[in-house]
Write a protein that holds these residues in place. Structure first.
Motif, short mmCIF file in Angstrom:
data_model
loop_
_atom_site.label_atom_id
_atom_site.label_comp_id
_atom_site.label_asym_id
_atom_site.label_seq_id
_atom_site.Cartn_x
_atom_site.Cartn_y
_atom_site.Cartn_z
N ALA A 185 0.83 -1.21 0.00
CA ALA A 185 0.00 0.00 0.00
C ALA A 185 0.87 1.26 0.00
O ALA A 185 0.56 2.23 -0.69
CB ALA A 185 -0.93 -0.01 1.22
N ARG A 186 1.94 1.24 0.74
CA ARG A 186 2.84 2.39 0.77
C ARG A 186 3.53 2.57 -0.58
O ARG A 186 3.74 3.69 -1.06
CB ARG A 186 3.87 2.24 1.89
N ALA A 187 3.86 1.44 -1.24
CA ALA A 187 4.48 1.53 -2.56
C ALA A 187 3.52 2.17 -3.56
O ALA A 187 3.94 2.87 -4.49
CB ALA A 187 4.91 0.14 -3.03
N ASP A 188 2.23 1.91 -3.38
CA ASP A 188 1.19 2.49 -4.24
C ASP A 188 0.75 3.87 -3.76
O ASP A 188 -0.20 4.45 -4.32
CB ASP A 188 -0.03 1.56 -4.29
N LYS A 189 1.39 4.37 -2.69
CA LYS A 189 1.08 5.67 -2.09
C LYS A 189 -0.34 5.75 -1.55
O LYS A 189 -0.94 6.82 -1.47
CB LYS A 189 1.33 6.80 -3.10
N ASN A 190 -0.86 4.57 -1.18
CA ASN A 190 -2.18 4.51 -0.54
C ASN A 190 -1.95 4.53 0.97
O ASN A 190 -2.03 3.51 1.66
CB ASN A 190 -2.92 3.23 -0.96
N TYR A 191 -1.64 5.71 1.49
CA TYR A 191 -1.22 5.82 2.88
C TYR A 191 -2.36 5.61 3.87
O TYR A 191 -2.13 5.18 5.01
CB TYR A 191 -0.56 7.18 3.11
N THR A 192 -3.58 5.88 3.46
CA THR A 192 -4.72 5.63 4.34
C THR A 192 -4.85 4.14 4.62
O THR A 192 -4.98 3.71 5.78
CB THR A 192 -6.02 6.14 3.70
N LEU A 218 -3.67 -0.73 8.09
CA LEU A 218 -2.99 -2.02 8.27
C LEU A 218 -1.97 -1.94 9.40
O LEU A 218 -1.81 -2.90 10.17
CB LEU A 218 -2.30 -2.41 6.96
N HIS A 219 -1.31 -0.79 9.51
CA HIS A 219 -0.34 -0.65 10.60
C HIS A 219 -1.04 -0.66 11.95
O HIS A 219 -0.52 -1.23 12.93
CB HIS A 219 0.46 0.65 10.44
N GLN A 220 -2.23 -0.08 12.02
CA GLN A 220 -2.98 -0.10 13.28
C GLN A 220 -3.36 -1.53 13.64
O GLN A 220 -3.33 -1.91 14.83
CB GLN A 220 -4.24 0.77 13.16
N LYS A 221 -3.67 -2.34 12.65
CA LYS A 221 -3.97 -3.75 12.89
C LYS A 221 -2.74 -4.46 13.46
O LYS A 221 -2.85 -5.28 14.38
CB LYS A 221 -4.41 -4.41 11.58
N ILE A 222 -1.59 -4.13 12.92
CA ILE A 222 -0.32 -4.71 13.41
C ILE A 222 -0.06 -4.27 14.85
O ILE A 222 0.31 -5.08 15.70
CB ILE A 222 0.84 -4.27 12.49
N ILE A 223 -0.31 -3.00 15.13
CA ILE A 223 -0.09 -2.46 16.48
C ILE A 223 -1.03 -3.12 17.48
O ILE A 223 -0.62 -3.48 18.59
CB ILE A 223 -0.28 -0.93 16.48
#
Length: 344
Positions: free
Chosen positions: A191-198, A203-208
């Motif tokens: 997602a970050r590679a596609d610049k879809n930061y939202t 996904l990062h919140q799910k990891i956290i």
């Protein structure tokens, strides 16, 4: 190695190697982009390098010392030589203070203290001798150990606790990462590679939420597991107690930016790992006790050296022992609980 490199090769440890969450909040840094805990060392290194080039001492130094500019130049000349000959430059405030004190031994006490104050370095009375080293074999009772990624100052909530992260590339961690966390980490990277930061943030919140985090260490993204640590055998004043904030700041200065060796003995009722913590070969509990930043928690630990280290701080009346009758943190917590029960 050139003189400039000798002066400044420790600087990356101050900020460049510190982990930050990608896209998250980063630690606030002081002037020159250096954390407050290392600003004094950086300033001293800069002034020594400048003196080597110009033979000029800092203009404002005369406000802190009584000796002449000629005498000041002599100090800096000696400090330059000592710094250059050292195997490695000082990396902590205490190491820098010791270098100044040892180099200027025999000079006026007021001048040495004034020079230390000028750079915000510890005075002689607050320095402690470290006796304990890192154990060569695991002590009895240790369940497991791990090495952490560099500690962020914000991860230290008080004088006896710290939140740390361990890379999932560690053999002990790699086999236990939940599959949904691994998948979320891959999807987040895409997602970050596609610049879809939202989507990446979701996904990062799910990891956290699963107890992990993606950290950026030296421009490399690392999936890491979170551990909350309770330093075994000591009890620091709560942050709302007298000396509570100072105890927290003492632990921050000790751990900030360092990779720790953690020996885990068990888990407390709050889910924290009860552990002995070592940073750069220094035993964290020893420093906190010797500096008067914590009590020996005798209800849960009977190590004789802990009692001896606390006794040293009591005799020197430093830290929390500057008070004639400091309140015990376990009594303070018990009183708070009783008052809350009475209120309800």
């Amino acid at each position: 190695m050139g003189l400039l490199g000798k002066f400044f090769r420790f600087l990356p440890l101050g900020h460049c190697c510190k982990p930050t969450t990608t896209g998250g909040d980063s630690e606030s840094l002081g002037p020159h982009g250096i954390s407050a805990a290392r600003l004094g060392i950086w300033a001293l290194a800069y002034d020594l390098f400048n003196f080597e080039i110009t033979s000029q001492v800092p203009e404002d130094l005369s406000r802190h010392v009584v000796s002449s500019k000629k005498a000041q130049a002599n100090w800096y000349r000696k400090l330059v030589e000592t710094w250059r000959e050292a195997e490695q430059p000082p990396r902590t405030e205490e190491e820098a203070a010791r270098l100044v004190i040892q180099t200027l031994k025999g000079h006026k006490k007021a001048d040495v203290q004034g020079l230390l104050d000028f750079y915000g370095l510890p005075r002689p009375h607050s320095l402690v001798k470290v006796s304990a080293g890192v154990p060569t074999s695991l002590p009895q009772g240790v369940k497991f150990e791990f090495q952490t990624l560099p500690v962020d100052a914000k991860a230290v909530p008080d004088g006896d606790g710290v939140t740390v992260y361990v890379s999932t590339a560690d053999p002990r961690e790699s086999s236990s990462v939940p599959s949904d966390v691994q998948i979320a980490a891959i999807q987040r990277s895409e997602a970050r590679a596609d610049k879809n930061y939202t989507k990446a943030d979701e996904l990062h919140q799910k990891i956290i939420d699963a107890g992990y985090r993606v950290l950026n260490v030296q421009n490399e993204e690392i999936l890491a597991r979170k551990y909350r640590i309770r330093l075994r055998g000591i009890d620091a004043p709560e942050t709302l107690m007298p000396y509570g904030q100072e105890a927290k700041e003492e632990l921050v200065k000790l751990l900030e930016g360092k990779c720790l060796r953690v020996l885990v003995y068990g888990e407390d009722r709050y889910g924290r790992c009860v552990a002995d913590v070592y940073c750069n070969g220094v035993f964290a509990q020893e420093i906190m006790l010797k500096k008067g930043g914590a009590w020996h928690y005798t209800a849960y630990d009977q190590r004789s050296e802990f009692a001896r280290w606390e006794g040293e701080a009591r005799r020197r009346q430093i830290g929390l022992w500057a008070s004639s009758n400091p309140e015990k943190p376990w009594d303070w917590r018990k009183d708070r609980r009783q008052r809350q029960m009475t209120y309800w």
